[in-house]
Design a protein around this motif. Structure first.
Motif, PDB file in Angstrom:
ATOM      1  N   GLY A  28       0.790  -1.219   0.000  1.00 39.32           N
ATOM      2  CA  GLY A  28       0.000   0.000   0.000  1.00 39.32           C
ATOM      3  C   GLY A  28       0.825   1.274   0.000  1.00 39.32           C
ATOM      4  O   GLY A  28       0.271   2.376   0.072  1.00 39.32           O
ATOM      5  N   VAL A  29       2.140   1.163  -0.082  1.00 42.39           N
ATOM      6  CA  VAL A  29       3.005   2.345  -0.055  1.00 42.39           C
ATOM      7  C   VAL A  29       2.710   3.253  -1.247  1.00 42.39           C
ATOM      8  O   VAL A  29       2.603   4.464  -1.097  1.00 42.39           O
ATOM      9  N   LEU A  30       2.592   2.671  -2.406  1.00 39.16           N
ATOM     10  CA  LEU A  30       2.166   3.433  -3.570  1.00 39.16           C
ATOM     11  C   LEU A  30       0.699   3.090  -3.799  1.00 39.16           C
ATOM     12  O   LEU A  30       0.361   1.936  -4.039  1.00 39.16           O
ATOM     13  N   ALA A  31      -0.149   4.074  -3.699  1.00 36.49           N
ATOM     14  CA  ALA A  31      -1.582   3.855  -3.877  1.00 36.49           C
ATOM     15  C   ALA A  31      -2.105   4.947  -4.794  1.00 36.49           C
ATOM     16  O   ALA A  31      -2.392   6.057  -4.350  1.00 36.49           O
ATOM     17  N   GLY A  32      -2.123   4.654  -6.083  1.00 35.68           N
ATOM     18  CA  GLY A  32      -2.549   5.660  -7.036  1.00 35.68           C
ATOM     19  C   GLY A  32      -1.543   6.782  -7.193  1.00 35.68           C
ATOM     20  O   GLY A  32      -1.901   7.906  -7.525  1.00 35.68           O
TER      21      GLY A  32
END
Length: 143
Positions: A28-32
């Motif tokens: 979830g570190v990069l989310a969009g």
């Protein structure tokens, strides 16, 4: 045993006017997280592939150096690393090299020993091995 990690990218539109989003669903570190032509080749906010490679290399190298020092009986107080990924535009965009810099502190380790461990970590870090097609320099700085 292998460990697999993944990320996804979605790009919409042409190269210059289009835009993309990056995801790392497991962490979830990069989310969009936004990326695009102007975040890569200009100064717009957002990330780009070279920045992500730099982050991966800095993190991997710091862990590898910590492991080297710990295996030698000198667990570090800290290791700070930086990776600069160079993107040349000559002849079309391509990565020309990586500049690693590191500073750290490990009780009982001289500056020369620290440098030797850093060189070994640079050679054996999985991301350094992945990037072996380009020159990787190393600057070891005093803590």
């Amino acid at each position: 045993m292998a460990i697999t990690r993944y990320a996804t990218a979605r790009w919409e539109g042409d190269l210059k006017a289009g835009a993309g989003r990056l995801e790392t669903p497991r962490s979830g570190v990069l989310a969009g997280t936004r990326y695009g032509f102007n975040t890569r080749f200009g100064d717009e906010n957002g990330t780009n592939p070279e920045e992500l490679i730099a982050a991966a290399h800095a993190g991997c190298f710091a862990m590898a150096l910590s492991a080297q020092l710990s295996e030698a009986g000198h667990p570090p107080s800290f290791v700070e690393s930086r990776a600069d990924v160079e993107l040349s535009m000559d002849g079309g965009p391509h990565v020309t090299g990586v500049k690693l810099s590191v500073r750290g502190e490990a009780p009982g380790v001289s500056a020369d020993e620290f440098r030797r461990h850093a060189e070994t970590a640079k050679a054996n870090c999985p991301i350094s091995k992945l990037l072996a097609s380009v020159p990787i320099s190393l600057d070891v700085r005093d803590a």
